[in-house]
Design a protein around this motif. Structure first.
Motif: not given
Length: 441
Positions: A175-192
């Motif tokens: 029920q908590y399968t990850l979507a395509v953008m989840d990695l970016f949403k979760s780690r995008g701020l760390s990239l900045v």
């Protein structure tokens, strides 16, 4: 705790102490650790042979040969001169260019080693052209190549997404399968945060000159200058091989999709680099002696030693022992951010001495099962585990990229660790607070 696990941990401490002592070469320390793990039964002869033939090690050696050929051409001087003119002498502009190039390479290759091998020759040549010590720049380049992997949803990050969803499915929590953008949403701020740190801050904490003898940059350049200039034809071959190998590594996922659709055997990254290296020798751009001489054997032995340490820790159950303890602690904590901190910090520190895929294989199921037992969303803790396992830059055992950074920058373990502390703190704070806010339990 069994006897072999205690022996394994003691050997790990000795190896780390050997790197800090800095009286023996890093390759010697790595080999001594490997021998101790072998004779105490922490690893098998098959493990040693597998690590010596590790795909990353073959790719590293091949890319050093390709870089050696590329450095003999006028193209590398042209690139370096272009960067110098655009930056107008500004160190910040130079670092911005290096950082963005590293992010792009890491994003599309999905491999920190491949990204670093692509960017490093350009960085060393540019530093030489601008009379900048490579020690000031190369740590941030390596840091970016490592920590920027698996964030933007192309290439390697999609493979990571599939792996994480596989763990979720295997533990029946779909029920908590990850979507395509989840990695970016979760780690995008760390990239900045990573780009800002590498561009404006990181180089200020780097040593002004190599702490120990550097294995690349100026040394390689001086060696190249002793040889006659390449003929026009061989120069074109060297440039073409470097550019083609870079493109094939960047678009490896798409290439393999096309090959698979045509029922052709896909090409692994190490195969692409190895073929490129062989072409340079076969066409006379480099002699076999020159090609072998361009490979930093000491660094390669340190990489093998680090891989063997990770294998020993996995074989003796160190990861499982720590993982089970974490799950027990996490289920007793009432604060979501504290739970997130547990699932990030322990894998983060453990992945500095174990292979990141091994740590993820241990901790991803533990995070899922712990959340399942609490009846909460596993996305946040799972993203934190993935982020922690993709941020290994503090020690030479963390990832094969770190020994390359240390060798080119002329860093010993102490200077590498000093440069690692601040980005480790920044990335830890950003990841824990952002991810547990965006993906609350």
């Amino acid at each position: 705790m069994n006897t072999q696990l205690i022996v394994c941990l003691c050997i790990c401490v000795l190896v780390i102490a050997g790197y800090i002592w800095n009286k023996l070469s890093v390759g010697t320390v790595g080999c001594l650790g490997m021998v101790l793990f072998l004779i105490t039964g922490c690893i098998t002869p098959q493990n040693v042979l597998a690590n010596i033939g590790n795909a990353n090690l073959i790719m590293i050696s091949s890319m050093f040969i390709i870089s050696e050929g590329f450095k003999r051409t006028q193209a590398i001087k042209l690139v370096a001169d272009t960067v110098r003119r655009i930056s107008k002498g500004s160190m910040t502009m130079v670092m911005l260019g290096f950082t963005l190039a590293s992010v792009i390479a890491a994003t599309f290759t999905g491999s920190a080693v491949a990204a670093f091998c692509i960017v490093a020759p350009i960085v060393t040549a540019t530093c030489e052209e601008m009379n900048i010590s490579v020690s000031k720049t190369i740590f941030c380049v390596g840091l970016t190549c490592i920590a920027a992997c698996g964030i933007i949803p192309v290439g390697g990050s999609l493979s990571m997404l599939a792996e994480l969803n596989g763990y979720i499915a295997a533990n029946e929590y779909e029920q908590y399968t990850l979507a395509v953008m989840d990695l970016f949403k979760s780690r995008g701020l760390s990239l900045v945060a990573l780009v800002i740190y590498s561009t404006f801050i990181g180089y200020r904490f780097a040593p002004e000159k190599p702490v120990v003898a550097s294995t690349d940059s100026a040394d390689l350049s001086k060696r190249v200058k002793k040889h006659e200039a390449l003929t026009h034809g061989r120069e074109l071959i060297a440039i073409a091989v470097f550019c083609l190998v870079t493109l094939l590594l960047v678009f490896n996922t798409q290439l393999n999709g096309i090959l698979s659709a045509a029922s052709i055997q896909p090409l692994a990254s190490w195969e692409i680099a190895f073929i490129g290296a062989v072409i340079l020798v076969a066409t006379g751009v480099l002699s076999s002696r020159e090609a072998c001489g361009s490979i930093p054997i000491d660094l390669c032995l340190m990489v093998v030693g680090g891989l063997c340490m990770g294998t020993a820790l996995a074989n003796t159950g160190a990861g499982d022992l720590i993982g089970n303890a974490i799950a027990s602690v996490a289920t007793k904590l009432g604060n979501a951010y504290l739970i997130g901190a547990v699932f990030y910090l322990i894998p983060f520190f453990l992945t500095q001495i174990m292979q990141n895929r091994t740590v993820m294989a241990v901790f991803a199921p533990i995070a899922i099962l712990a959340c399942k037992s609490m009846g909460v969303d596993c996305t946040g803790p799972l993203m934190l585990v993935a982020s922690a396992c993709c941020t290994a830059f503090m020690t030479p055992m963390a990832t094969p990229t770190v020994p390359l950074v240390m060798g080119i920058g002329g860093y010993d373990l102490t200077s590498n660790m000093k440069q690692s502390i601040l980005p480790a703190i920044i990335l830890s704070i950003v990841n824990i607070f952002w991810i547990m806010t965006v993906y609350p339990l």
